[in-house]
Design a protein around this motif. Structure first.
Motif, PDB file in Angstrom:
ATOM      1  N   SER A 245     -23.094   8.654  -9.645  1.00  0.00           N
ATOM      2  CA  SER A 245     -24.328   7.874  -9.764  1.00  0.00           C
ATOM      3  C   SER A 245     -25.319   8.570 -10.705  1.00  0.00           C
ATOM      4  O   SER A 245     -25.970   7.918 -11.524  1.00  0.00           O
ATOM      5  CB  SER A 245     -24.966   7.684  -8.378  1.00  0.00           C
ATOM      6  N   PHE A 246     -25.379   9.890 -10.624  1.00  0.00           N
ATOM      7  CA  PHE A 246     -26.230  10.654 -11.544  1.00  0.00           C
ATOM      8  C   PHE A 246     -25.762  10.471 -12.983  1.00  0.00           C
ATOM      9  O   PHE A 246     -26.574  10.271 -13.892  1.00  0.00           O
ATOM     10  CB  PHE A 246     -26.198  12.147 -11.182  1.00  0.00           C
ATOM     11  N   ASN A 249     -26.381   6.897 -14.513  1.00  0.00           N
ATOM     12  CA  ASN A 249     -27.809   6.706 -14.785  1.00  0.00           C
ATOM     13  C   ASN A 249     -28.258   7.552 -15.973  1.00  0.00           C
ATOM     14  O   ASN A 249     -28.990   7.076 -16.850  1.00  0.00           O
ATOM     15  CB  ASN A 249     -28.628   7.077 -13.548  1.00  0.00           C
ATOM     16  N   ASN A 271     -24.479   0.828 -12.847  1.00  0.00           N
ATOM     17  CA  ASN A 271     -24.732   1.830 -11.821  1.00  0.00           C
ATOM     18  C   ASN A 271     -25.390   1.203 -10.594  1.00  0.00           C
ATOM     19  O   ASN A 271     -25.065   1.539  -9.450  1.00  0.00           O
ATOM     20  CB  ASN A 271     -25.620   2.939 -12.386  1.00  0.00           C
ATOM     21  N   GLU A 279     -27.340   7.630  -5.260  1.00  0.00           N
ATOM     22  CA  GLU A 279     -28.512   8.508  -5.342  1.00  0.00           C
ATOM     23  C   GLU A 279     -29.419   8.183  -6.525  1.00  0.00           C
ATOM     24  O   GLU A 279     -30.596   8.540  -6.511  1.00  0.00           O
ATOM     25  CB  GLU A 279     -28.045   9.966  -5.424  1.00  0.00           C
ATOM     26  N   ARG A 280     -28.878   7.546  -7.537  1.00  0.00           N
ATOM     27  CA  ARG A 280     -29.695   7.175  -8.698  1.00  0.00           C
ATOM     28  C   ARG A 280     -29.648   5.671  -8.959  1.00  0.00           C
ATOM     29  O   ARG A 280     -29.962   5.228 -10.063  1.00  0.00           O
ATOM     30  CB  ARG A 280     -29.242   7.941  -9.944  1.00  0.00           C
ATOM     31  N   ASP A 283     -33.251   4.461  -9.669  1.00  0.00           N
ATOM     32  CA  ASP A 283     -33.665   4.833 -11.030  1.00  0.00           C
ATOM     33  C   ASP A 283     -33.091   3.866 -12.049  1.00  0.00           C
ATOM     34  O   ASP A 283     -33.779   3.445 -12.992  1.00  0.00           O
ATOM     35  CB  ASP A 283     -33.209   6.260 -11.349  1.00  0.00           C
ATOM     36  N   SER A 284     -31.792   3.485 -11.855  1.00  0.00           N
ATOM     37  CA  SER A 284     -31.141   2.587 -12.809  1.00  0.00           C
ATOM     38  C   SER A 284     -31.788   1.210 -12.798  1.00  0.00           C
ATOM     39  O   SER A 284     -31.971   0.600 -13.864  1.00  0.00           O
ATOM     40  CB  SER A 284     -29.645   2.474 -12.476  1.00  0.00           C
ATOM     41  N   GLU A 315     -39.063   4.469  -2.689  1.00  0.00           N
ATOM     42  CA  GLU A 315     -39.013   5.084  -4.019  1.00  0.00           C
ATOM     43  C   GLU A 315     -40.189   4.604  -4.872  1.00  0.00           C
ATOM     44  O   GLU A 315     -40.780   5.370  -5.649  1.00  0.00           O
ATOM     45  CB  GLU A 315     -37.692   4.746  -4.715  1.00  0.00           C
TER      46      GLU A 315
END
Length: 334
Positions: A245-246, A249, A271, A279-280, A283-284, A315
């Motif tokens: 996932s990191f 992203n 993602n 975990e990201r 963010d995506s 978040e």
């Protein structure tokens, strides 16, 4: 017509009656009688029978019902003819033609049914075939994030009139659209090569962790093409890694920072759809809105921001609050 007397007894009786009647009519002379040989009874009967037949033929020339019926008659055949008369050649030919026509009709019906089944099978096979892979995105023109009109993916024109809708439910990682491969960068200069080589690649013994960390260092040093290549290699080699996932992203961030928002949007969307709990993933989704805004897709950017705030309220109010507020201020959402 020949007459047959009933039997020997009747003939003998008739002969005696005739002999007694004829005796007074002709008396033979003594000399003639003495010179004749006595006639036996059998001979006389035969002679009388022959004479009677001669008289009968004379009196009854046609014998129309005037004769005696025989005691023994041939049995009459009462058997009826078996079977039916044979049919004519024309009738046989017509019957054969009817049979051929009936068989031809059955074959035609079977052929039509087979063609119908084959057509249905071809339609099912066509429906089961996978869709063709999207063409690689050019470096100068951003590619759409996905072909689905209901997503927040980018398109190449800002005049799209499609109404914004919510981002669809996440799909398995294998079903997500593959981002277009990055264009091959031009040959770097000697100074750039030396600068990239100066970035140390970790060697902790965990190959997956080392590959991701090296890609992160390249992105942090703003070597975006090199970071894209390194992170793309990691995503392909370690799709089940805890860092996946990191990496996806960060790969989108590397394209976004390299001014390639179309390709970046594809990685952000993939993602997010692959694992909303990643975990990201938050963010995506946020940076998907940023990529849409850079592509002048304001409506879709607003959809991505609204989805981000609705799905990830923690978040939006915490770790990514500053980025969300800055991105939301850059567009005007209704």
């Amino acid at each position: 017509m020949k007459t047959t007397f009933p039997g020997p007894f009747a003939r003998a009786t008739l002969a005696l009656v005739l002999a007694a009647t004829a005796a007074p009519l002709a008396m033979p002379s003594p000399a003639l009688a003495q010179s004749q040989v006595p006639e036996t009874t059998e001979a006389r009967l035969r002679r009388l029978e022959s004479e009677l037949r001669a008289v009968q033929r004379k009196v009854f020339p046609d014998g129309a019902g005037k004769t005696f019926a025989p005691e023994i008659t041939a049995p009459q055949s009462t058997a009826k003819p078996v079977g039916t008369p044979a049919s004519t050649p024309v009738a046989d030919l017509l019957a054969r033609m009817d049979a051929v026509e009936a068989q031809l009709q059955r074959l035609t019906a079977a052929s039509e049914e087979s063609q119908d089944r084959i057509g249905k099978l071809e339609a099912r096979l066509t429906a089961l075939e996978p869709a063709p892979a999207p063409a690689p995105a050019a470096a100068s023109s951003p590619a759409p994030a996905t072909a689905a009109p209901a997503t927040s993916a980018a398109t190449s024109t800002s005049t799209d009139a499609v109404a914004p809708v919510k981002v669809p439910a996440p799909a398995p990682a294998t079903a997500a659209p593959k981002p277009a491969p990055a264009p091959k960068p031009a040959a770097p200069s000697a100074d750039r090569v030396a600068a990239v080589e100066a970035i140390e690649k970790p060697a902790t013994g965990d190959a997956a962790e080392d590959e991701y960390a090296y890609g992160y260092r390249l992105w942090e040093a703003k070597f975006f093409p090199e970071a894209q290549q390194q992170l793309g290699k990691f995503v392909k080699a370690y799709p089940k890694s805890k860092r996946i996932s990191f990496a996806r992203n960060l790969l989108g961030r590397a394209y976004l920072d390299d001014d390639k928002p179309g390709t970046a949007a594809q990685w952000f969307l993939q993602n997010y759809q692959a694992d909303k709990q990643g975990e990201r993933a938050a963010d995506s989704l946020l940076y998907l809105g940023v990529a849409m805004a850079k592509l002048k897709e304001t409506k879709r950017a607003c959809v991505a921001y609204a989805e981000f705030k609705n799905v990830y309220p923690t978040e939006a109010a915490g770790r990514l609050k500053a980025q969300y507020e800055a991105a939301n201020k850059a567009v005007t959402c209704n």
